[in-house]
Motif scaffolding. Structure first.
Motif, PDB file in Angstrom:
ATOM      1  N   ALA A   1      14.373   9.797   6.407  1.00 43.96           N
ATOM      2  CA  ALA A   1      14.661  11.221   6.534  1.00 43.96           C
ATOM      3  C   ALA A   1      13.997  12.022   5.416  1.00 43.96           C
ATOM      4  N   ASP A   2      14.122  11.544   4.176  1.00 44.34           N
ATOM      5  CA  ASP A   2      13.497  12.244   3.057  1.00 44.34           C
ATOM      6  C   ASP A   2      11.977  12.116   3.094  1.00 44.34           C
ATOM      7  N   ALA A   3      11.497  10.932   3.478  1.00 46.50           N
ATOM      8  CA  ALA A   3      10.051  10.724   3.554  1.00 46.50           C
ATOM      9  C   ALA A   3       9.425  11.645   4.594  1.00 46.50           C
ATOM     10  N   ALA A   4      10.092  11.830   5.719  1.00 43.59           N
ATOM     11  CA  ALA A   4       9.573  12.711   6.764  1.00 43.59           C
ATOM     12  C   ALA A   4       9.489  14.148   6.267  1.00 43.59           C
ATOM     13  N   LYS A   5      10.497  14.554   5.501  1.00 50.11           N
ATOM     14  CA  LYS A   5      10.528  15.911   4.962  1.00 50.11           C
ATOM     15  C   LYS A   5       9.371  16.135   3.974  1.00 50.11           C
ATOM     16  N   LEU A   6       9.205  15.188   3.058  1.00 47.46           N
ATOM     17  CA  LEU A   6       8.141  15.325   2.063  1.00 47.46           C
ATOM     18  C   LEU A   6       6.770  15.157   2.689  1.00 47.46           C
ATOM     19  N   TYR A   7       6.660  14.254   3.656  1.00 46.90           N
ATOM     20  CA  TYR A   7       5.373  14.036   4.334  1.00 46.90           C
ATOM     21  C   TYR A   7       4.899  15.323   5.006  1.00 46.90           C
ATOM     22  N   ALA A   8       5.830  16.037   5.627  1.00 50.87           N
ATOM     23  CA  ALA A   8       5.468  17.289   6.298  1.00 50.87           C
ATOM     24  C   ALA A   8       4.913  18.300   5.292  1.00 50.87           C
ATOM     25  N   GLU A   9       5.520  18.343   4.095  1.00 50.44           N
ATOM     26  CA  GLU A   9       5.035  19.254   3.055  1.00 50.44           C
ATOM     27  C   GLU A   9       3.657  18.835   2.567  1.00 50.44           C
ATOM     28  N   LEU A  10       3.466  17.534   2.376  1.00 50.15           N
ATOM     29  CA  LEU A  10       2.173  17.040   1.915  1.00 50.15           C
ATOM     30  C   LEU A  10       1.082  17.281   2.960  1.00 50.15           C
TER      31      LEU A  10
ATOM     32  N   LEU B   1      -0.023  20.774   2.521  1.00 44.95           N
ATOM     33  CA  LEU B   1      -0.772  20.992   1.285  1.00 44.95           C
ATOM     34  C   LEU B   1      -2.137  20.313   1.296  1.00 44.95           C
ATOM     35  N   GLY B   2      -2.177  19.060   1.806  1.00 41.58           N
ATOM     36  CA  GLY B   2      -3.413  18.290   1.753  1.00 41.58           C
ATOM     37  C   GLY B   2      -4.239  18.330   3.013  1.00 41.58           C
ATOM     38  N   GLY B   3      -3.605  18.712   4.125  1.00 41.22           N
ATOM     39  CA  GLY B   3      -4.331  18.813   5.384  1.00 41.22           C
ATOM     40  C   GLY B   3      -4.884  17.476   5.863  1.00 41.22           C
ATOM     41  N   GLU B   4      -5.890  17.552   6.722  1.00 42.92           N
ATOM     42  CA  GLU B   4      -6.451  16.344   7.329  1.00 42.92           C
ATOM     43  C   GLU B   4      -7.120  15.429   6.309  1.00 42.92           C
TER      44      GLU B   4
ATOM     45  N   ASP C   1      -4.840  12.484  -4.587  1.00 42.53           N
ATOM     46  CA  ASP C   1      -3.649  11.716  -4.928  1.00 42.53           C
ATOM     47  C   ASP C   1      -2.414  12.552  -4.625  1.00 42.53           C
ATOM     48  N   LYS C   2      -1.417  11.951  -4.017  1.00 48.77           N
ATOM     49  CA  LYS C   2      -0.233  12.692  -3.579  1.00 48.77           C
ATOM     50  C   LYS C   2       0.496  13.341  -4.745  1.00 48.77           C
ATOM     51  N   SER C   3       0.577  12.632  -5.880  1.00 44.09           N
ATOM     52  CA  SER C   3       1.290  13.176  -7.033  1.00 44.09           C
ATOM     53  C   SER C   3       0.558  14.378  -7.614  1.00 44.09           C
ATOM     54  N   TRP C   4      -0.761  14.346  -7.585  1.00 44.44           N
ATOM     55  CA  TRP C   4      -1.553  15.474  -8.073  1.00 44.44           C
ATOM     56  C   TRP C   4      -1.382  16.684  -7.160  1.00 44.44           C
ATOM     57  N   ILE C   5      -1.372  16.447  -5.874  1.00 38.39           N
ATOM     58  CA  ILE C   5      -1.174  17.543  -4.915  1.00 38.39           C
ATOM     59  C   ILE C   5       0.207  18.160  -5.101  1.00 38.39           C
ATOM     60  N   MET C   6       1.226  17.305  -5.256  1.00 36.66           N
ATOM     61  CA  MET C   6       2.576  17.822  -5.460  1.00 36.66           C
ATOM     62  C   MET C   6       2.693  18.563  -6.793  1.00 36.66           C
ATOM     63  N   LEU C   7       2.038  18.043  -7.823  1.00 34.98           N
ATOM     64  CA  LEU C   7       2.096  18.698  -9.136  1.00 34.98           C
ATOM     65  C   LEU C   7       1.462  20.083  -9.081  1.00 34.98           C
TER      66      LEU C   7
ATOM     67  N   SER D   1       0.834  -1.193   0.000  1.00 34.12           N
ATOM     68  CA  SER D   1       0.000   0.000   0.000  1.00 34.12           C
ATOM     69  C   SER D   1       0.870   1.245   0.000  1.00 34.12           C
ATOM     70  N   ASP D   2       0.211   2.370   0.054  1.00 30.02           N
ATOM     71  CA  ASP D   2       0.855   3.673  -0.025  1.00 30.02           C
ATOM     72  C   ASP D   2       1.443   4.079   1.326  1.00 30.02           C
ATOM     73  N   LEU D   3       2.597   4.722   1.286  1.00 28.08           N
ATOM     74  CA  LEU D   3       3.255   5.187   2.506  1.00 28.08           C
ATOM     75  C   LEU D   3       2.357   6.111   3.316  1.00 28.08           C
ATOM     76  N   LEU D   4       1.622   6.987   2.643  1.00 29.22           N
ATOM     77  CA  LEU D   4       0.760   7.932   3.357  1.00 29.22           C
ATOM     78  C   LEU D   4      -0.327   7.199   4.135  1.00 29.22           C
TER      79      LEU D   4
END
Length: 328
Positions: free
Chosen positions: A295-304, A307-310, A142-148, A88-91
């Motif tokens: 370390a990188d996942a934590a950094k990106l997760y915080a940004e997501l 952006l995406g909130g709850e 979708d995480k990729s759509w939010i990041m895009l 499954s997805d990391l998120l």
């Protein structure tokens, strides 16, 4: 029928697996690992390699696969205790652990999707998506759509959700609509991108490139095995499976003959499609340490989470401690 040279390649790998997993066969057999898998998913490729090499037997671990129809079905089966493990997805895994579930995540693949365009498309940059019909797999969250969207805003001052015409749907349908010319571009998962690439379609931008714009230093496996813990036997199963999964990936990356066992599962109708699928799968094999990934996942997760909130991450605003399987 397997050629003689291929047989010896498998036999050699099997002997190596027996040596590496010798301790596993000496100990008492642990209960089978009930693994939920999607029909025709890439996890089936790895399982085919595990069986061909005899890695499960060498480690003393029986794998009992249960085929499921969709990601939603897999999550329901996992939460309902019908299976011990799914991919499954990391998120989602982070959200479940943040809610108090005793689960762990083991990276499976760092291959990511991309925005695809037709061979003759005039779309050259993300800014060119303004006014275009863009298919989005996975839905509005979708995480990729939010990041895009964040990338387009930062790079081109473009509110992509308003400036473009997003169409949400299942990847096979969106891929077909792109081929039929009913979409100008499509943000798809990697395996659909690979099939389109074999037909001459071009990548406008990959999700990995978008992620790097957030300060990520290397590739992140956003797809992974999610296991339930709970007792010593569960941990023993996870440890055994982590070892044979790693060995299977290494073999797939180095032994061409092994792909003869995988190809029937790939639905690759021609050599070009087979080649791109195989190359992309191998490129996505996790190669970083868990510490680097985390370390990188934590950094990106915080940004997501910002952006995406709850709606995207629930109340788990930071990557939970203990999410990644470290062997203990």
């Amino acid at each position: 029928m397997m050629k003689r040279r291929q047989f010896f390649a498998f036999a050699g790998a099997g002997l190596g697996a027996s040596f590496l997993g010798g301790l596993g066969t000496a100990r008492a057999q642990v209960p089978p690992l009930r693994l939920g898998v999607l029909s025709f998913g890439t996890v089936e490729w790895e399982l085919a390699a595990i069986r061909a090499l005899g890695l499960d037997k060498a480690a003393g671990l029986a794998i009992d696969p249960l085929k499921l129809a969709s990601n939603d079905a897999a999550r329901i089966a996992f939460l309902g205790d019908a299976v011990d493990c799914i991919v499954s997805d990391l998120l989602w895994a982070a959200r479940m652990r943040g809610e108090g579930r005793d689960i762990v995540f083991l990276p499976f693949s760092a291959s990511e999707g991309a925005v695809m365009r037709a061979p003759n498309s005039t779309i050259a940059t993300v800014a060119d998506l303004a006014g275009k019909r863009i298919g989005v797999a996975g839905g509005a969250l979708d995480k990729s759509w939010i990041m895009l969207q964040a990338y387009a805003q930062h790079q081109a001052g473009l509110d992509l959700a308003k400036a473009a015409m997003p169409v949400f749907g299942a990847p096979p349908l969106l891929s077909m609509k792109l081929e039929q010319g009913e979409l100008d571009a499509a943000l798809l998962y990697w395996n659909f991108c690979a099939r389109l690439e074999a037909k001459g379609y071009k990548r406008l931008i990959g999700a990995d490139e978008v992620a790097r714009s957030f300060g990520i230093e290397g590739s992140i496996s956003f797809v992974g095995y999610v296991f339930k813990r709970g007792d010593a036997q569960a941990d023993e199963r996870i440890s055994a499976f982590a070892g044979i999964s790693r060995q299977a990936k290494q073999a797939l990356a180095s032994q061409e003959a092994l792909w003869t066992q995988v190809r029937p599962l790939m639905q690759a109708d021609d050599e070009a499609t087979y080649g791109v699928l195989k190359r992309t799968f191998i490129a996505g094999i996790p190669s970083r340490s868990i510490e680097e990934e985390r370390a990188d996942a934590a950094k990106l997760y915080a940004e997501l989470a910002k952006l995406g909130g709850e709606k995207l991450v629930g109340k788990t605003a930071a990557l939970p401690e203990g999410l990644y399987w470290t062997g203990r």
